[in-house]
Design a protein around this motif. Structure first.
Motif, PDB file in Angstrom:
ATOM      1  N   SER A 160      -2.851  -7.445  -4.908  1.00  0.00           N
ATOM      2  CA  SER A 160      -2.101  -6.197  -5.013  1.00  0.00           C
ATOM      3  C   SER A 160      -1.742  -5.671  -3.622  1.00  0.00           C
ATOM      4  O   SER A 160      -2.317  -6.073  -2.612  1.00  0.00           O
ATOM      5  CB  SER A 160      -2.922  -5.155  -5.764  1.00  0.00           C
ATOM      6  N   ASP A 161      -0.806  -4.728  -3.610  1.00  0.00           N
ATOM      7  CA  ASP A 161      -0.491  -4.026  -2.358  1.00  0.00           C
ATOM      8  C   ASP A 161      -0.949  -2.576  -2.434  1.00  0.00           C
ATOM      9  O   ASP A 161      -0.473  -1.726  -1.693  1.00  0.00           O
ATOM     10  CB  ASP A 161       1.003  -4.112  -2.052  1.00  0.00           C
ATOM     11  N   ARG A 162      -1.909  -2.316  -3.313  1.00  0.00           N
ATOM     12  CA  ARG A 162      -2.316  -0.933  -3.569  1.00  0.00           C
ATOM     13  C   ARG A 162      -3.185  -0.380  -2.453  1.00  0.00           C
ATOM     14  O   ARG A 162      -4.087  -1.030  -1.971  1.00  0.00           O
ATOM     15  CB  ARG A 162      -3.067  -0.874  -4.907  1.00  0.00           C
ATOM     16  N   GLU A 163      -2.892   0.827  -2.065  1.00  0.00           N
ATOM     17  CA  GLU A 163      -3.665   1.611  -1.122  1.00  0.00           C
ATOM     18  C   GLU A 163      -3.211   3.065  -1.246  1.00  0.00           C
ATOM     19  O   GLU A 163      -2.139   3.319  -1.821  1.00  0.00           O
ATOM     20  CB  GLU A 163      -3.496   1.098   0.310  1.00  0.00           C
ATOM     21  N   ALA A 168      -7.342   2.690  -5.837  1.00  0.00           N
ATOM     22  CA  ALA A 168      -7.784   1.328  -6.115  1.00  0.00           C
ATOM     23  C   ALA A 168      -8.766   1.277  -7.280  1.00  0.00           C
ATOM     24  O   ALA A 168      -9.596   2.159  -7.457  1.00  0.00           O
ATOM     25  CB  ALA A 168      -8.439   0.736  -4.869  1.00  0.00           C
ATOM     26  N   GLY A 215      -4.333  -9.556  -8.516  1.00  0.00           N
ATOM     27  CA  GLY A 215      -3.874  -8.191  -8.322  1.00  0.00           C
ATOM     28  C   GLY A 215      -4.332  -7.212  -9.380  1.00  0.00           C
ATOM     29  O   GLY A 215      -3.923  -6.046  -9.363  1.00  0.00           O
ATOM     30  N   ASP A 218      -8.362  -4.396  -7.100  1.00  0.00           N
ATOM     31  CA  ASP A 218      -7.967  -4.271  -5.698  1.00  0.00           C
ATOM     32  C   ASP A 218      -9.095  -4.675  -4.751  1.00  0.00           C
ATOM     33  O   ASP A 218      -8.843  -4.980  -3.574  1.00  0.00           O
ATOM     34  CB  ASP A 218      -7.527  -2.836  -5.419  1.00  0.00           C
ATOM     35  N   SER A 262     -11.023  -8.356  -1.217  1.00  0.00           N
ATOM     36  CA  SER A 262     -10.055  -7.279  -1.459  1.00  0.00           C
ATOM     37  C   SER A 262      -8.634  -7.755  -1.202  1.00  0.00           C
ATOM     38  O   SER A 262      -8.406  -8.875  -0.734  1.00  0.00           O
ATOM     39  CB  SER A 262     -10.361  -6.077  -0.555  1.00  0.00           C
ATOM     40  N   ASN A 263      -7.701  -6.860  -1.472  1.00  0.00           N
ATOM     41  CA  ASN A 263      -6.295  -7.128  -1.160  1.00  0.00           C
ATOM     42  C   ASN A 263      -6.007  -7.017   0.334  1.00  0.00           C
ATOM     43  O   ASN A 263      -4.878  -7.213   0.768  1.00  0.00           O
ATOM     44  CB  ASN A 263      -5.387  -6.179  -1.946  1.00  0.00           C
TER      45      ASN A 263
END
Length: 276
Positions: A160-163, A168, A215, A218, A262-263
């Motif tokens: 994922s690109d989550r932040e 998360a 993904g 996170d 983690s991502n």
């Protein structure tokens, strides 16, 4: 149930960036597909369970799948040794070595919970070069070769690109030594619960790592895991663009206190959560 396997993407084995043994991947996947059929056959039958520890279980399925994989994989990479959960005498892989967890999530299997996987990693020259996490009840097979990317049922994976961390979803697991380590486990869990969107527990580290690679999660952290719990999933996460270290940020190598995957975007924030 849908097939858990799709053809290997064309050109992978010939890629100059792919790891040694990439050419053997189709054969390896076929063997693991057959082991998944064995898991599903046992899934439909009464469980034969015994205790290895207070809450550590082993079933006849663990033993049958491990024996099957050792028998079938021994000719795929001649001379390779085995480190498999139910028969391992060491936790330090040497040379070229298959690292196998026949049933990751044995407690889930015993209670008919679907988060059950077979994890197979191939260790060569000091690193994991090929990894497969097959979750037959879920109908999903995750695999990666070093330098060749990570895939689920033939489709490419990306973390994922989550932040930031407050957005998360983080996964964790609890060690078999929970009665001795409960205070430490709860201290980290409390910090994770109040700094993330949510915490989940599948009960199978190989699936947790595969879900980071895909993904869905996170980040994932857990202490006191063994090489067969993490070898394949470690490679999946890295090949999907993620980051894998110990709790303190040191390179992961099976000897750390725990694993943090983690991502990459929430990695430093998760390190702070895990610091005691």
């Amino acid at each position: 149930m849908p097939s858990t396997f799709s053809p290997v993407p064309s050109g992978l084995a010939a890629s100059p960036f792919a790891a040694p043994f990439a050419a053997q991947l189709p054969r390896i996947l076929e063997i693991i597909r057959e082991s998944g059929a064995l898991v599903m056959d046992h899934w439909r039958k009464p469980r034969n369970i015994r205790l290895k520890g207070r809450i550590d279980l082993v079933t006849e399925t663990d033993l049958a799948v491990e024996a099957f994989l050792k028998d079938r994989l021994k000719d795929v990479v001649p001379g390779a040794t085995f480190m498999a959960e139910e028969s391992a005498t060491s936790r330090t892989p040497q040379g070229t070595c298959w690292i196998i967890d026949p049933i990751d999530g044995t407690t889930n299997f015993a209670h008919s919970l679907p988060f059950v996987a077979t994890s197979v990693g191939l260790w060569h020259e000091g690193r994991v070069v090929l990894g497969v996490v097959n979750a037959p009840v879920l109908g999903e097979c995750f695999w990666a070769v070093r330098g060749g990317g990570a895939f689920c049922n033939g489709e490419p994976l990306r973390v994922s690109d989550r932040e930031p961390l407050e957005q998360a979803v983080v996964a964790t697991g609890f060690p078999y030594t929970i009665s001795e380590d409960v205070d430490t486990v709860l201290a980290r869990l409390r910090k994770a619960l109040v700094t993330t969107r949510g915490v989940r527990r599948c009960g199978a580290a190989a699936i947790d790592l595969a879900f980071v690679a895909s993904g869905r999660f996170d980040a994932f952290y857990e202490a006191d895991l063994k090489p067969w719990d993490t070898a394949a999933g470690w490679l999946l996460v890295e090949e999907a663009g993620g980051c894998v270290t110990g709790f303190d940020g040191a390179p992961y190598d099976f000897t750390n206190e725990g694993i943090l995957a983690s991502n990459g975007r929430v990695h430093e924030a998760m390190r702070a959560v895990l610091a005691l």
